[in-house]
Write an enzyme that holds these catalytic residues in place. Structure first.
Site, mmCIF file in Angstrom:
data_model
loop_
_atom_site.group_PDB
_atom_site.id
_atom_site.type_symbol
_atom_site.label_atom_id
_atom_site.label_comp_id
_atom_site.label_asym_id
_atom_site.label_seq_id
_atom_site.Cartn_x
_atom_site.Cartn_y
_atom_site.Cartn_z
ATOM 1 C CG ASN A 170 -1.849 1.134 1.319
ATOM 2 O OD1 ASN A 170 -1.439 2.270 1.099
ATOM 3 N ND2 ASN A 170 -3.093 0.882 1.643
ATOM 4 C CG HIS A 205 0.600 6.258 4.946
ATOM 5 N ND1 HIS A 205 -0.308 7.283 5.143
ATOM 6 C CD2 HIS A 205 0.001 5.128 5.367
ATOM 7 C CE1 HIS A 205 -1.405 6.775 5.686
ATOM 8 N NE2 HIS A 205 -1.252 5.473 5.836
ATOM 9 C CG HIS A 236 -8.157 4.342 1.021
ATOM 10 N ND1 HIS A 236 -8.370 4.194 2.366
ATOM 11 C CD2 HIS A 236 -9.331 4.772 0.512
ATOM 12 C CE1 HIS A 236 -9.629 4.517 2.660
ATOM 13 N NE2 HIS A 236 -10.220 4.886 1.544
ATOM 14 N NE ARG A 275 -9.349 8.907 4.187
ATOM 15 C CZ ARG A 275 -9.692 8.109 5.203
ATOM 16 N NH1 ARG A 275 -9.007 7.017 5.456
ATOM 17 N NH2 ARG A 275 -10.702 8.431 5.974
ATOM 18 N NE ARG A 316 -7.468 11.670 5.519
ATOM 19 C CZ ARG A 316 -7.960 11.123 6.631
ATOM 20 N NH1 ARG A 316 -7.200 10.333 7.360
ATOM 21 N NH2 ARG A 316 -9.181 11.366 7.029
ATOM 22 C CD GLU A 369 -6.970 -0.164 0.968
ATOM 23 O OE1 GLU A 369 -7.047 0.925 1.585
ATOM 24 O OE2 GLU A 369 -6.208 -1.058 1.305
ATOM 25 C CB THR A 376 -9.639 2.050 7.313
ATOM 26 O OG1 THR A 376 -9.210 2.706 6.128
ATOM 27 C CG2 THR A 376 -10.984 1.416 7.072
ATOM 28 C CD GLU A 425 -7.417 -5.963 2.926
ATOM 29 O OE1 GLU A 425 -7.613 -5.708 1.719
ATOM 30 O OE2 GLU A 425 -6.610 -5.337 3.632
ATOM 31 C CG HIS A 446 -5.835 -1.409 9.075
ATOM 32 N ND1 HIS A 446 -5.567 -0.804 10.258
ATOM 33 C CD2 HIS A 446 -6.179 -0.418 8.214
ATOM 34 C CE1 HIS A 446 -5.761 0.494 10.123
ATOM 35 N NE2 HIS A 446 -6.121 0.762 8.891
HETATM 36 N N1 PXP Z 1 -6.042 -2.951 4.008
HETATM 37 C C1 PXP Z 1 -7.001 -1.990 4.029
HETATM 38 C C2 PXP Z 1 -8.384 -2.355 3.606
HETATM 39 C C3 PXP Z 1 -6.694 -0.677 4.410
HETATM 40 O O1 PXP Z 1 -7.667 0.270 4.432
HETATM 41 C C4 PXP Z 1 -5.352 -0.358 4.731
HETATM 42 C C5 PXP Z 1 -4.995 1.047 5.068
HETATM 43 O O2 PXP Z 1 -5.284 1.881 3.989
HETATM 44 C C6 PXP Z 1 -4.405 -1.385 4.687
HETATM 45 C C7 PXP Z 1 -4.773 -2.671 4.349
HETATM 46 C C8 PXP Z 1 -2.965 -1.131 5.026
HETATM 47 O O3 PXP Z 1 -2.851 -0.797 6.381
HETATM 48 P P1 PXP Z 1 -1.476 -0.290 6.974
HETATM 49 O O4 PXP Z 1 -1.140 0.983 6.290
HETATM 50 O O5 PXP Z 1 -1.772 -0.132 8.428
HETATM 51 O O6 PXP Z 1 -0.455 -1.371 6.687
#
Ligand code: PXP
Length: 244
Positions: free
Chosen positions: A6, A9, A42, A44, A48, A69, A100, A150, A193
């Site tokens: 992901n 960030h 994601h 959003r 952001r 996402e 989330t 998921e 997550h």
């Molecule tokens: N899976 C989903 C559905 C999420 O919303 C997120 C965060 O956007 C992640 C995985 C990844 O989470 P993390 O950034 O905490 O590893």
């Protein structure tokens, strides 16, 4: 277990200055080069971190599957149908949240979700639902026509990070039960997550149930730390005139 990286960030750091670096598109290409199985991002509602253009470029340039996402809104669905990621993962979204905070409540909006999902599936896009590891949510996900779930690992991760290992173990068992049920119902099973280089080790014990993890924040956090020394050294070389 497959790894979905992901890149949200990376964009968070860029958006802190509304500038051009670091680019989540570049990060996605590096993740692909490093062996990632999938890029997850994601988009959003408040934009952001990831911007629409990031999604378009990632879809265009990255050759591994792209997992978008998004919240189940009309705006997001029309973007998904235009950009056509390989998978859409529906997540709940609240503007004030930092990240989330829980799974989608599929059980209490079955009819709405069934209608929402239909055109996405018809477009050949896989649909996954981000849910808490609860029997009711797994069964509802099957009923609304999802291809996959998921499972939310946030509670497990929080317990583990606070060294509440007994509760982390209980949460792991919940994830396992939900995962086995989902698999028995014919759903694909993913998880994610809050996973880090430490707490992910517990999840590895569920490798016969969970086929893929999506991990973001911890990878980006470690990339900053692993790369910091080199970044400082290169700036010093430039200041000394040793590098142009
Ligand atoms: N899976 C989903 C559905 C999420 O919303 C997120 C965060 O956007 C992640 C995985 C990844 O989470 P993390 O950034 O905490 O590893």
């Amino acid at each position: 277990m497959r790894l979905g990286v992901n890149v949200d960030h990376v964009a968070t750091v860029r958006q802190a200055r509304r500038t051009f670096e670091p680019s989540p598109v570049f990060a996605a290409l590096i993740a692909q080069q490093a062996g990632a199985d999938q890029i997850t991002l994601h988009l959003r509602e408040d934009r952001r971190h990831i911007q629409d253009r990031d999604l378009e470029l990632i879809k265009e340039l990255v050759k591994i599957p792209v997992n978008l996402e998004m919240a189940p809104t009309e705006e997001m669905r029309s973007i998904a149908l235009r950009v056509r990621p390989d998978r859409v993962t529906l997540v709940p979204e609240r503007r004030e949240e930092i990240t989330t905070e829980g799974g989608l409540d599929v059980a209490s909006s079955k009819e709405k979700l069934k209608e929402f999902i239909k055109p996405i599936k018809e477009a050949g896009i896989e649909v996954s639902l981000f849910i808490d590891p609860e029997e009711e949510q797994v069964r509802a996900s099957k009923e609304v026509g999802a291809d996959a779930v998921e499972l939310h690992t946030g509670n497990y991760a929080n317990f583990w990070n606070e060294h509440r290992f007994g509760e982390a173990e209980e949460e792991l068992r919940r994830i396992e039960r939900a995962g086995r049920l989902a698999r028995d119902l014919g759903l694909k099973v993913y998880a994610g997550h809050g996973l880090t280089y430490h707490n992910v080790k517990g999840i590895l014990r569920l490798r016969d149930v969970i086929e893929e993890l999506n991990i973001g924040h911890s990878i980006v956090a470690n990339a900053v730390i692993f790369g910091f020394e080199r970044a400082v050294r290169e700036m010093i070389e430039i200041l000394k005139g040793e590098k142009s």
